[in-house]
Design a protein around this motif. Structure first.
Motif, PDB file in Angstrom:
ATOM      1  N   GLN A  27       0.914  -1.180  -0.106  1.00  0.00           N
ATOM      2  CA  GLN A  27       0.061  -0.117   0.048  1.00  0.00           C
ATOM      3  C   GLN A  27       0.942   1.003  -0.075  1.00  0.00           C
ATOM      4  O   GLN A  27       0.619   2.326  -0.611  1.00  0.00           O
ATOM      5  CB  GLN A  27      -0.770  -0.029   1.333  1.00  0.00           C
ATOM      6  N   SER A  28       1.971   1.282   0.639  1.00  0.00           N
ATOM      7  CA  SER A  28       2.784   2.305   0.930  1.00  0.00           C
ATOM      8  C   SER A  28       3.597   2.477  -0.630  1.00  0.00           C
ATOM      9  O   SER A  28       3.763   3.674  -1.074  1.00  0.00           O
ATOM     10  CB  SER A  28       3.823   2.182   1.779  1.00  0.00           C
ATOM     11  N   LEU A  58      -7.820   7.502 -12.473  1.00  0.00           N
ATOM     12  CA  LEU A  58      -6.665   6.924 -12.858  1.00  0.00           C
ATOM     13  C   LEU A  58      -6.095   6.130 -11.424  1.00  0.00           C
ATOM     14  O   LEU A  58      -5.357   5.245 -11.343  1.00  0.00           O
ATOM     15  CB  LEU A  58      -5.576   7.664 -13.618  1.00  0.00           C
ATOM     16  N   ALA A  59      -5.991   7.100 -10.412  1.00  0.00           N
ATOM     17  CA  ALA A  59      -5.510   6.474  -9.217  1.00  0.00           C
ATOM     18  C   ALA A  59      -6.197   5.624  -8.668  1.00  0.00           C
ATOM     19  O   ALA A  59      -5.654   4.538  -8.196  1.00  0.00           O
ATOM     20  CB  ALA A  59      -5.610   7.759  -8.102  1.00  0.00           C
ATOM     21  N   VAL A  60      -7.626   5.699  -8.651  1.00  0.00           N
ATOM     22  CA  VAL A  60      -8.323   4.475  -8.306  1.00  0.00           C
ATOM     23  C   VAL A  60      -8.329   3.392  -9.170  1.00  0.00           C
ATOM     24  O   VAL A  60      -8.256   2.379  -8.620  1.00  0.00           O
ATOM     25  CB  VAL A  60     -10.224   4.996  -8.240  1.00  0.00           C
ATOM     26  N   SER A  61      -8.280   3.468 -10.507  1.00  0.00           N
ATOM     27  CA  SER A  61      -7.932   2.509 -11.413  1.00  0.00           C
ATOM     28  C   SER A  61      -6.511   1.675 -11.043  1.00  0.00           C
ATOM     29  O   SER A  61      -6.387   0.422 -11.025  1.00  0.00           O
ATOM     30  CB  SER A  61      -7.959   2.829 -12.781  1.00  0.00           C
ATOM     31  N   LEU A  62      -5.635   2.689 -10.649  1.00  0.00           N
ATOM     32  CA  LEU A  62      -4.131   1.825 -10.222  1.00  0.00           C
ATOM     33  C   LEU A  62      -4.552   1.136  -9.000  1.00  0.00           C
ATOM     34  O   LEU A  62      -3.998  -0.171  -9.026  1.00  0.00           O
ATOM     35  CB  LEU A  62      -3.245   3.086  -9.998  1.00  0.00           C
ATOM     36  N   MET A  63      -4.949   1.523  -8.011  1.00  0.00           N
ATOM     37  CA  MET A  63      -5.401   0.709  -6.930  1.00  0.00           C
ATOM     38  C   MET A  63      -6.247  -0.407  -7.029  1.00  0.00           C
ATOM     39  O   MET A  63      -5.639  -1.683  -6.450  1.00  0.00           O
ATOM     40  CB  MET A  63      -6.034   1.608  -5.896  1.00  0.00           C
TER      41      MET A  63
END
Length: 119
Positions: A27-28, A58-63
């Motif tokens: 997560q880090s 894009l951030a949510v997709s990356l997560m």
């Protein structure tokens, strides 16, 4: 500036098993990628409602792709873009905070194991 979701991550870190600690490291690292994404948007695009939405999506997709979904971290690109942070933010706040969080969690686990053996 302190990232808001570090508080929740620190609370979680104090009660983790080894397997969960590995997930915390993932997560880090994912947080570093999301912050870098926000910094790239600050560097190359004007801050508009469209770019804010695109960076957050894009951030949510990356997560979701990395299986490290942490809902408060989805707001990191917004935080970065609205405060116009620079690349130093990635190292001074995010990287040092992530390293400190993992080291403190490991120290707490070591102490808990040592206290359990003594009992």
């Amino acid at each position: 500036m302190v990232k808001p979701h570090f508080g929740g991550s620190c609370r979680q870190a104090s009660f983790l098993t080894i397997a969960q600690l590995i997930n915390l490291v993932k997560q880090s690292l994912n947080s570093l990628l999301i912050i870098a994404l926000g910094l790239c948007f600050v560097e190359f695009f004007a801050v508009t409602p469209l770019t804010l939405a695109l960076a957050t999506g894009l951030a949510v997709s990356l997560m979701l792709l990395t299986k490290t979904t942490h809902p408060p971290a989805g707001a990191n690109p917004l935080l970065i873009m609205l405060t116009q942070q620079h690349w130093w933010f990635l190292f001074s706040t995010v990287l040092l905070g992530a390293i400190a969080m993992v080291l403190v969690a490991q120290a707490m686990q070591w102490l808990q194991r040592r206290l359990l053996r003594a009992v």
